[in-house]
Scaffold this active site. Structure first.
Site, PDB file in Angstrom:
ATOM      1  CG  HIS A 156      -1.756  -1.139   1.450  1.00  0.00           C
ATOM      2  ND1 HIS A 156      -3.103  -1.134   1.127  1.00  0.00           N
ATOM      3  CD2 HIS A 156      -1.513  -2.368   1.950  1.00  0.00           C
ATOM      4  CE1 HIS A 156      -3.636  -2.308   1.424  1.00  0.00           C
ATOM      5  NE2 HIS A 156      -2.686  -3.080   1.923  1.00  0.00           N
ATOM      6  CG  ASP A 165      -0.009  -5.315   4.365  1.00  0.00           C
ATOM      7  OD1 ASP A 165      -0.532  -4.446   3.640  1.00  0.00           O
ATOM      8  OD2 ASP A 165      -0.664  -6.034   5.121  1.00  0.00           O
ATOM      9  CD  GLU A 171      -4.757  -7.809   8.089  1.00  0.00           C
ATOM     10  OE1 GLU A 171      -5.695  -7.400   7.375  1.00  0.00           O
ATOM     11  OE2 GLU A 171      -3.733  -7.151   8.326  1.00  0.00           O
ATOM     12  CD  GLU A 209      -8.368  -1.814  -0.902  1.00  0.00           C
ATOM     13  OE1 GLU A 209      -7.857  -2.921  -0.710  1.00  0.00           O
ATOM     14  OE2 GLU A 209      -8.110  -0.816  -0.223  1.00  0.00           O
ATOM     15  CB  SER A 239     -20.079  -2.077   4.613  1.00  0.00           C
ATOM     16  OG  SER A 239     -19.838  -1.065   5.569  1.00  0.00           O
TER      17      SER A 239
HETATM   18 ZN   LIG Z   1      -2.848  -4.960   2.869  1.00  0.00          ZN
END
Ligand SMILES: [Zn+2]
Length: 407
Positions: A67, A312, A213, A145, A149
């Protein structure tokens, strides 16, 4: 045409074997490789490059999950537990975005290149890093991305996502490919995910998602309990899980998906990931810093699920070097024999990562992209070469991408 001579070639094919005193002949792609003398006799006109004694040539490393938009984090976010970390991300998001200037993002990419990462998958929430990813000499799979929700905001969110995806499509070239990411099962409405995955199937796009995760994610999806219950109550008193973990995995049927983390994935979920041809991206440093546990490797291997290895972002790491990540992984799994694990990690960081990202790279063999790094390892012998690379490698002496020397 270049003829690169080194003491050792580690092609990173499944055998993880070593070629001694070898040479690789390439232009944009690899044309041939093998014994150095034989290559010289066969390609006398190729421009020779002779690497220093003890040098090892291997495929450029591939980082499938980073990211870049959070590259300004240094001491800002709360580490130690997942939901408090997520709350700190939300609290500092705007400040971190502002601090992630072009210079900061370019330096993050440069730090990957300097350590031998010649291709990476950028998870893009806002599109801040698009220009830097188009302009880098590295190969980039750019994951636009999708996150959100709230059912009443589905249309707005999807239109914004499609616009960002189109922006990435318009910049595609031989090294830059558009792809898409669904953030996670706890954060993205299944209707949104389904619509985006229809695009992925239609356009044959690579897909990435965070999955299982943390323990908090497991408890929330299974029972609507745990740290996420308190977290979501802050947004709505009636918040409930959007789908089960297994329902979520099945949404991805018919796509090529990298499931990132998977630390708390159940066996039925892993079965489904394996059957659907997905891979698991292991990010051990991120998992340690966010207190989410250690991925159990055996259940992944038993199902023949490809293991990929990523850093990451700097939102949950201190380094974007895959060598650092491999070293951490080596110490995170003391139950796996040392030399076996080093080979597995190096195979993940090259061939497996490239394959998962749909790149024709990551292995040194004829026809593959000439993305090659040379690591100088003084005193190297062929015995346990992968282990010594994982332990000692820092920065390559040569980096070739598409056959061009980039540094
Ligand atoms: Zn990630």
């Amino acid at each position: 045409m270049t003829r690169l001579h080194v003491d050792f070639i580690l092609p990173c094919d499944p055998s993880m074997g070593v070629i001694h005193h070898g040479a690789i002949v390439f232009d944009k792609t690899i044309l041939d490789l093998g014994d150095g003398g034989a290559m010289e006799a066969r390609y006398p006109d190729a421009t020779p490059v002779v690497a220093p004694k003890g040098s090892v040539a291997l495929p450029g490393l591939v980082n499938p999950h980073v990211h870049l938009e959070f590259s300004a984090n240094q001491g800002v976010l709360d580490f130690g537990a997942f939901v408090p970390w997520l709350q700190s991300v939300i609290a500092h998001r705007e400040a971190l975005q502002e601090a992630a200037t072009s210079a900061v993002i370019e330096e993050a990419i440069a730090s990957m290149l300097r350590t031998g990462t010649t291709a990476f998958g950028a998870i893009s929430s806002f599109g801040l890093e698009l220009d830097a990813c188009v302009n880098t000499p590295a190969r980039v799979v750019f994951f636009t991305e999708l996150l959100g929700s709230r059912p009443d905001a589905v249309d707005i969110l999807f239109n914004d996502f499609k616009q960002r995806l189109r922006g990435a499509y318009e910049r595609e070239n031989s090294r830059f490919k558009a792809a898409l990411s669904i953030h996670s099962p706890y954060s993205t409405h299944p209707i949104l995910a389904k619509n985006a995955l229809d695009i992925a199937r239609r356009e044959n796009l690579i897909v990435s998602t965070h999955f299982m995760e943390s323990k908090a994610e497991r408890l929330w999806l299974d029972a609507g309990k745990g740290d996420f219950a308190g977290f979501f109550k802050g947004f709505s008193p009636h918040a409930a899980p959007l789908c089960s973990g297994l329902e979520y995995v099945r949404l991805f049927q018919g796509t090529r998906t990298l499931f990132t983390h998977g630390v708390h994935a159940s066996f039925p979920e892993l079965d489904a990931i394996g059957t659907q041809g997905g891979s698991i991206t292991h990010c051990p440093v991120s998992n340690r810093l966010l207190g989410t546990g250690v991925l159990a490797l055996d259940p992944v291997f038993e199902r023949n699920i490809p293991l990929t290895l990523g850093t990451d972002g700097l939102s949950s790491n201190i380094s974007l070097s895959l060598w650092d990540e491999m070293r951490s992984a080596l110490f995170a799994h003391p139950d796996v024999p040392l030399n076996t694990l080093a080979k597995t990690l190096l195979h993940s960081a090259t061939a497996q990562n490239a394959k998962a990202l749909g790149l024709d790279a990551g292995v040194l063999e004829s026809g593959k992209a000439a993305d090659i790094i040379v690591m100088a390892l003084s005193g190297a012998t062929s015995a346990n070469l992968p282990l010594h690379l994982v332990l000692h490698a820092q920065t390559p002496s040569h980096i070739f991408i598409e056959g061009s020397l980039v540094c």
